[in-house]
Design a protein around this motif. Structure first.
Motif, PDB file in Angstrom:
ATOM      1  N   ARG A  66      14.984   3.933  38.975  1.00  0.00           N
ATOM      2  CA  ARG A  66      13.701   3.283  38.696  1.00  0.00           C
ATOM      3  C   ARG A  66      12.757   4.206  37.935  1.00  0.00           C
ATOM      4  NH1 ARG A  66      11.333   1.661  44.254  1.00  0.00           N
ATOM      5  NH2 ARG A  66       9.585   1.126  42.859  1.00  0.00           N
ATOM      6  N   ILE A  67      13.263   5.299  37.409  1.00  0.00           N
ATOM      7  CA  ILE A  67      12.420   6.241  36.663  1.00  0.00           C
ATOM      8  C   ILE A  67      11.825   5.530  35.446  1.00  0.00           C
ATOM      9  CG2 ILE A  67      12.415   8.369  35.312  1.00  0.00           C
ATOM     10  CD1 ILE A  67      14.658   9.388  37.114  1.00  0.00           C
ATOM     11  N   SER A  68      10.487   5.617  35.302  1.00  0.00           N
ATOM     12  CA  SER A  68       9.801   4.896  34.225  1.00  0.00           C
ATOM     13  C   SER A  68       9.157   5.826  33.191  1.00  0.00           C
ATOM     14  CB  SER A  68       8.731   3.971  34.805  1.00  0.00           C
ATOM     15  OG  SER A  68       7.765   4.725  35.517  1.00  0.00           O
ATOM     16  N   ARG A  69       9.028   7.091  33.498  1.00  0.00           N
ATOM     17  CA  ARG A  69       8.397   7.998  32.545  1.00  0.00           C
ATOM     18  C   ARG A  69       9.011   9.392  32.659  1.00  0.00           C
ATOM     19  NH1 ARG A  69       4.393  11.057  35.262  1.00  0.00           N
ATOM     20  NH2 ARG A  69       3.464  11.599  33.258  1.00  0.00           N
ATOM     21  N   VAL A  70       8.983  10.115  31.546  1.00  0.00           N
ATOM     22  CA  VAL A  70       9.450  11.500  31.513  1.00  0.00           C
ATOM     23  C   VAL A  70       8.219  12.361  31.255  1.00  0.00           C
ATOM     24  CG1 VAL A  70      11.027  13.154  30.468  1.00  0.00           C
ATOM     25  CG2 VAL A  70      11.653  10.732  30.579  1.00  0.00           C
ATOM     26  N   PRO A  71       7.750  13.118  32.247  1.00  0.00           N
ATOM     27  CA  PRO A  71       6.493  13.856  32.107  1.00  0.00           C
ATOM     28  C   PRO A  71       6.653  15.136  31.289  1.00  0.00           C
ATOM     29  CG  PRO A  71       7.422  14.255  34.266  1.00  0.00           C
ATOM     30  CD  PRO A  71       8.320  13.252  33.599  1.00  0.00           C
ATOM     31  N   ARG A  72       5.541  15.817  31.085  1.00  0.00           N
ATOM     32  CA  ARG A  72       5.510  17.084  30.355  1.00  0.00           C
ATOM     33  C   ARG A  72       6.348  18.143  31.071  1.00  0.00           C
ATOM     34  NH1 ARG A  72       0.934  19.910  27.604  1.00  0.00           N
ATOM     35  NH2 ARG A  72      -0.177  17.942  27.897  1.00  0.00           N
ATOM     36  N   ALA A  73       7.126  18.903  30.305  1.00  0.00           N
ATOM     37  CA  ALA A  73       7.933  20.018  30.824  1.00  0.00           C
ATOM     38  C   ALA A  73       8.772  19.599  32.029  1.00  0.00           C
ATOM     39  CB  ALA A  73       7.039  21.204  31.178  1.00  0.00           C
ATOM     40  N   ALA A  74       9.373  18.413  31.946  1.00  0.00           N
ATOM     41  CA  ALA A  74      10.138  17.887  33.073  1.00  0.00           C
ATOM     42  C   ALA A  74      11.389  18.703  33.371  1.00  0.00           C
ATOM     43  CB  ALA A  74      10.516  16.434  32.809  1.00  0.00           C
ATOM     44  N   HIS A  95       6.933  12.060  27.157  1.00  0.00           N
ATOM     45  CA  HIS A  95       5.873  12.948  26.673  1.00  0.00           C
ATOM     46  C   HIS A  95       6.387  13.808  25.524  1.00  0.00           C
ATOM     47  CE1 HIS A  95       2.743  16.069  26.715  1.00  0.00           C
ATOM     48  NE2 HIS A  95       1.987  15.173  27.321  1.00  0.00           N
ATOM     49  N   THR A  96       5.485  14.150  24.619  1.00  0.00           N
ATOM     50  CA  THR A  96       5.869  14.969  23.473  1.00  0.00           C
ATOM     51  C   THR A  96       6.455  16.304  23.894  1.00  0.00           C
ATOM     52  OG1 THR A  96       4.090  13.946  22.204  1.00  0.00           O
ATOM     53  CG2 THR A  96       5.016  15.981  21.327  1.00  0.00           C
ATOM     54  N   SER A  97       5.989  16.846  25.018  1.00  0.00           N
ATOM     55  CA  SER A  97       6.452  18.154  25.496  1.00  0.00           C
ATOM     56  C   SER A  97       7.422  18.038  26.660  1.00  0.00           C
ATOM     57  CB  SER A  97       5.244  19.008  25.903  1.00  0.00           C
ATOM     58  OG  SER A  97       4.355  19.182  24.827  1.00  0.00           O
ATOM     59  N   SER A  98       8.121  16.923  26.745  1.00  0.00           N
ATOM     60  CA  SER A  98       9.060  16.748  27.856  1.00  0.00           C
ATOM     61  C   SER A  98      10.242  17.699  27.784  1.00  0.00           C
ATOM     62  CB  SER A  98       9.579  15.303  27.879  1.00  0.00           C
ATOM     63  OG  SER A  98       8.553  14.395  28.187  1.00  0.00           O
ATOM     64  N   PHE A  99      10.610  18.132  26.567  1.00  0.00           N
ATOM     65  CA  PHE A  99      11.851  18.884  26.394  1.00  0.00           C
ATOM     66  C   PHE A  99      11.607  20.356  26.093  1.00  0.00           C
ATOM     67  CE2 PHE A  99      12.361  14.529  24.616  1.00  0.00           C
ATOM     68  CZ  PHE A  99      13.070  13.995  25.677  1.00  0.00           C
ATOM     69  N   VAL A 100      10.469  20.866  26.523  1.00  0.00           N
ATOM     70  CA  VAL A 100      10.148  22.284  26.305  1.00  0.00           C
ATOM     71  C   VAL A 100      11.181  23.158  27.013  1.00  0.00           C
ATOM     72  CG1 VAL A 100       8.443  24.084  26.778  1.00  0.00           C
ATOM     73  CG2 VAL A 100       7.701  21.830  25.994  1.00  0.00           C
ATOM     74  N   ASN A 101      11.628  24.217  26.348  1.00  0.00           N
ATOM     75  CA  ASN A 101      12.541  25.237  26.874  1.00  0.00           C
ATOM     76  C   ASN A 101      13.993  24.788  26.930  1.00  0.00           C
ATOM     77  OD1 ASN A 101      12.737  27.950  27.731  1.00  0.00           O
ATOM     78  ND2 ASN A 101      13.010  27.310  29.852  1.00  0.00           N
ATOM     79  N   GLY A 122       8.970  16.166  19.345  1.00  0.00           N
ATOM     80  CA  GLY A 122       9.520  16.890  20.479  1.00  0.00           C
ATOM     81  C   GLY A 122      10.898  17.460  20.221  1.00  0.00           C
ATOM     82  N   LEU A 123      11.568  17.006  19.145  1.00  0.00           N
ATOM     83  CA  LEU A 123      12.884  17.541  18.818  1.00  0.00           C
ATOM     84  C   LEU A 123      12.822  19.002  18.395  1.00  0.00           C
ATOM     85  CD1 LEU A 123      14.413  14.537  16.839  1.00  0.00           C
ATOM     86  CD2 LEU A 123      14.711  15.095  19.251  1.00  0.00           C
ATOM     87  N   ARG A 124      11.629  19.479  18.044  1.00  0.00           N
ATOM     88  CA  ARG A 124      11.491  20.892  17.682  1.00  0.00           C
ATOM     89  C   ARG A 124      11.809  21.812  18.849  1.00  0.00           C
ATOM     90  NH1 ARG A 124       5.569  20.584  15.016  1.00  0.00           N
ATOM     91  NH2 ARG A 124       5.285  19.504  17.005  1.00  0.00           N
ATOM     92  N   ASP A 125      11.662  21.313  20.075  1.00  0.00           N
ATOM     93  CA  ASP A 125      11.945  22.136  21.254  1.00  0.00           C
ATOM     94  C   ASP A 125      13.432  22.194  21.573  1.00  0.00           C
ATOM     95  OD1 ASP A 125       9.209  22.649  21.720  1.00  0.00           O
ATOM     96  OD2 ASP A 125       8.984  20.700  22.687  1.00  0.00           O
TER      97      ASP A 125
END
Length: 421
Positions: A66-74, A95-101, A122-125
């Motif tokens: 039931r996950i509805s959102r991917v938050p920052r730095a998840a 979020h734009t920063s969901s995929f940091v690191n 966000g693909l830059r991360d």
């Protein structure tokens, strides 16, 4: 005995047992590194991404939750993650920063969700990302800037969405103009059959013969000049793209609903032609000048100006605030630049560039700035007269010979009268 040895190793810290998130299954990886884990979570009641995923996870699969959102730095603590599958959930926002690191991530799958947009920046991360799957979402728009972040993607699945057009920037990425192709030509395949990724999390997947695949089927494509260019380029000799999907259809064109793309009667794109009002302009410092160029093409071209300085040779684009642009009708566009109070720095070459999906054309206008016209200088007046001028004013004007003779006769006559008396 073996159980006692393992218990001793755990207590002594030689072997570290990392906890597994609730409602998830953690198994050792089969990538050659025994210390990496694969984590699978498929609890229908799960509504948030777990925060205690082991840091040594190389593959994380969250499916049918039931996950509805991917938050920052998840996934910030998952620096070893290589495969991230968020498939068939209820995700509506990322979020734009969901995929940091996620520096090691190779594959990102978000198919089967409810996304209406995707944070392409966000693909830059994820500099090593090669596979991006957005199949079966609700994407209706593919922004032009998306092409900036897809340079390293070798598999892009956009099928089963609500896309109607492809931006010109993506076609430039797949079909670079002559002279802009860097390195060897790489053949890309825009298809569906060989590159279908529908499978479950418990199966490893390897792409075969899918380098450069782009899935475009099952979208309501607007079949016009732009999509016809995709077809013509893919069928041209030596093309880097091969269109193999027989199910690519026109679904929203008037009178063409349900028509195969390869069979539709499409209008042809026309490369822009540019005509400047004048190719050479000469004007003086301080004057005002208008530079105009007209362009025609289909689709209607966009116009930009580039200036090359006559003194430094530097090039720079002119800001939109310096332009006046009009589109009187489809396929025709003209642009005017107004230069007020000319200075020598305004001199140089102004190139008017017209661009559409069929190509790029430009025309130069050379501007020469001349010095201002010099006026004759009048003699300066002095408030104090000089000695020579004062002397000239004191002298009486010279007499003519006739006036002198007449004056002599009068003088002689007067003297005779005086003597006779």
């Amino acid at each position: 005995m073996l159980l006692l040895v393992l218990l001793y190793l755990v207590q002594s810290g030689v072997v570290e047992v990392l906890p597994c998130p609730a409602s998830c299954v953690c198994t050792n990886g089969s990538t050659g590194a025994a210390d990496l884990r694969m984590v699978q979570c498929g609890d229908p009641g799960m509504s948030a991404i777990p925060v205690n995923v082991p840091a040594n996870t190389f593959k994380l699969c969250l499916e049918k939750t039931r996950i509805s959102r991917v938050p920052r730095a998840a996934f910030f603590n998952l620096s070893e993650l290589r495969f991230l599958w968020l498939t068939y959930n209820s995700i509506t926002s990322v979020h734009t920063s969901s995929f940091v690191n996620l520096k090691a991530l190779r594959e990102l799958r978000l198919d089967g969700n409810l996304l209406t947009s995707f944070p392409w920046e966000g693909l830059r991360d994820m500099p090593r990302l090669q596979t991006l799957v957005l199949h079966n979402n609700r994407l209706s728009n593919l922004p032009p800037q998306a092409a900036l972040f897809l340079l390293n993607i070798t598999y892009l699945d956009l099928s089963s969405n609500r896309l109607t057009i492809l931006p010109a920037e993506l076609l430039d990425l797949w079909f670079p103009l002559p002279g802009l192709q860097e390195g060897p030509v790489q053949r890309k395949i825009l298809s569906k059959v060989e590159c279908d990724l529908r499978h479950t999390c418990d199966k490893n997947f390897i792409l075969f013969n899918c380098f450069g695949c782009v899935g475009l089927h099952d979208n309501p494509w607007l079949c016009d000049c732009e999509i016809s260019l995709l077809v013509s380029l893919s069928m041209s000799l030596g093309s880097s793209v091969v269109l193999m999907d027989p199910l690519l259809m026109c679904s929203r064109s008037v009178g063409q609903s349900g028509t195969l793309l390869t069979q539709a009667e499409l209008s042809r794109c026309m490369r822009p032609s540019v005509q400047p009002a004048a190719t050479r302009v000469t004007s003086s410092v301080g004057s005002n000048v208008l530079l105009r160029c007209d362009a025609s093409g289909y689709p209607t071209p966009t116009l930009t100006w580039i200036k090359t300085s006559a003194y430094t040779g530097e090039q720079h684009g002119l800001h939109l605030s310096e332009e006046v642009r009009e589109s009187p009708r489809v396929g025709v566009r003209w642009s005017i630049i107004s230069l007020n109070g000319l200075s020598y720095s305004d001199a140089g070459e102004y190139r008017c560039q017209a661009r559409n999906m069929a190509g790029l054309s430009e025309a130069p206008i050379k501007l020469k700035v001349m010095g201002a016209t010099r006026l004759l200088r009048l003699p300066r007046k002095n408030s104090k007269p000089t000695f020579s001028r004062s002397l000239q004013r004191s002298r009486k004007p010279s007499k003519t010979p006739a006036a002198a003779a007449n004056e002599s006769r009068i003088s002689t006559g007067l003297q005779t009268q005086l003597e006779g008396s």
